[in-house]
Design an enzyme around this catalytic site. Sequence first.
Site, PDB file in Angstrom:
ATOM      1  N   ASP A 102     -54.037 -24.560 -63.469  1.00 34.39           N
ATOM      2  CA  ASP A 102     -55.032 -24.525 -62.397  1.00 34.39           C
ATOM      3  C   ASP A 102     -55.865 -23.259 -62.558  1.00 34.39           C
ATOM      4  OD1 ASP A 102     -56.529 -25.014 -60.190  1.00 34.39           O
ATOM      5  OD2 ASP A 102     -54.856 -25.052 -58.770  1.00 34.39           O
ATOM      6  N   ALA A 103     -56.841 -23.334 -63.465  1.00 36.80           N
ATOM      7  CA  ALA A 103     -57.656 -22.177 -63.831  1.00 36.80           C
ATOM      8  C   ALA A 103     -59.073 -22.247 -63.284  1.00 36.80           C
ATOM      9  CB  ALA A 103     -57.709 -22.041 -65.356  1.00 36.80           C
ATOM     10  N   LYS A 104     -59.550 -23.444 -62.957  1.00 38.61           N
ATOM     11  CA  LYS A 104     -60.884 -23.656 -62.391  1.00 38.61           C
ATOM     12  C   LYS A 104     -61.971 -22.967 -63.215  1.00 38.61           C
ATOM     13  CE  LYS A 104     -59.183 -24.345 -57.680  1.00 38.61           C
ATOM     14  NZ  LYS A 104     -57.756 -23.997 -57.874  1.00 38.61           N
ATOM     15  N   ARG A 105     -61.941 -23.167 -64.515  1.00 44.48           N
ATOM     16  CA  ARG A 105     -62.912 -22.540 -65.403  1.00 44.48           C
ATOM     17  C   ARG A 105     -64.230 -23.317 -65.414  1.00 44.48           C
ATOM     18  NH1 ARG A 105     -59.717 -18.727 -64.803  1.00 44.48           N
ATOM     19  NH2 ARG A 105     -58.627 -17.739 -66.538  1.00 44.48           N
ATOM     20  N   THR A 132     -57.900 -27.396 -64.862  1.00 43.26           N
ATOM     21  CA  THR A 132     -58.906 -27.665 -63.840  1.00 43.26           C
ATOM     22  C   THR A 132     -60.201 -26.946 -64.204  1.00 43.26           C
ATOM     23  OG1 THR A 132     -58.112 -25.830 -62.460  1.00 43.26           O
ATOM     24  CG2 THR A 132     -57.220 -28.025 -62.005  1.00 43.26           C
TER      25      THR A 132
END
Length: 288
Positions: A102-105, A132
Amino acid sequence: MPESRPPERPGFGTRLAAVMDRRGQLCVGIDPHPALLAQWGLNDDAAGLERFSLTVLEAVGEQAAALKPQVALYERHGSAGMAVLERLLAACAEAGVLSIADAKRGDIGSTMAAYADAWLRDGAPLAADAVTLSPYLGFESLRPALDLARDTGRGVFVLALTSNPEGASVQHAGGPAGRSVAARIVDAAAAENAGAADSLGSVGLVVGATVGTALTDLEIGLAASRAPLLAPGLGAQGATAADLRKTFAAAYPQVLATSSRGILRAGPDPRSLREAAARASGELAAER
């Protein structure tokens, strides 16, 4: 767009669908917040982080469809924390447990390509089964990650409709009179999944478990997208399995419901963690 993948690894959507058939729809978030570490009697340092992370893997890895470590809570410990995350992701792979970083890059050009290389390349220290992504520099800015995930049999989960109140100012824009931003992201994911060989494609979407009537209000249909739907918010954030069934309706079989604190606060005893995960899985199954 047709999916291509190495013959030795089926696409992420295929692998996820198979494990959901066997284990159900629960994704356990690994969120080592300082307060949880303290509750478990662990120090807020790399050693405590590792003990916490590997305990969750060992306790519930065979029950959950996937595990989702929250990258920020490792990153706050600097290189020592990221080394723990590397070891956790490697341990998940060795145990045959699907991991979602869950890094939301999200970025553009060569920077996005570097993020893709970090999380989705075979042999990368931080390689996960999926990561993510944030599409708010334009969905097509994610192309390096979309293409590399397809080529390596991995997946992505693109933020579409999140449950934080401030998200609506961007994600709801344009609807219902026009096509909202969130709806256009769903449309783009559906186009990526159109050539998927199985029921689920490898381009998933993040849709909060607590979005309420937003899907209906914005006239967003998720079932046709063939997207795995990562739905944070089960448990501690207030959503129940019945809420998920109502919110996602026909798309409920695509939902991978995430519970973090609702399960983690049952630790550090592995048996208590397993029991909490089993309860959550049972509630989700009852809604199928």
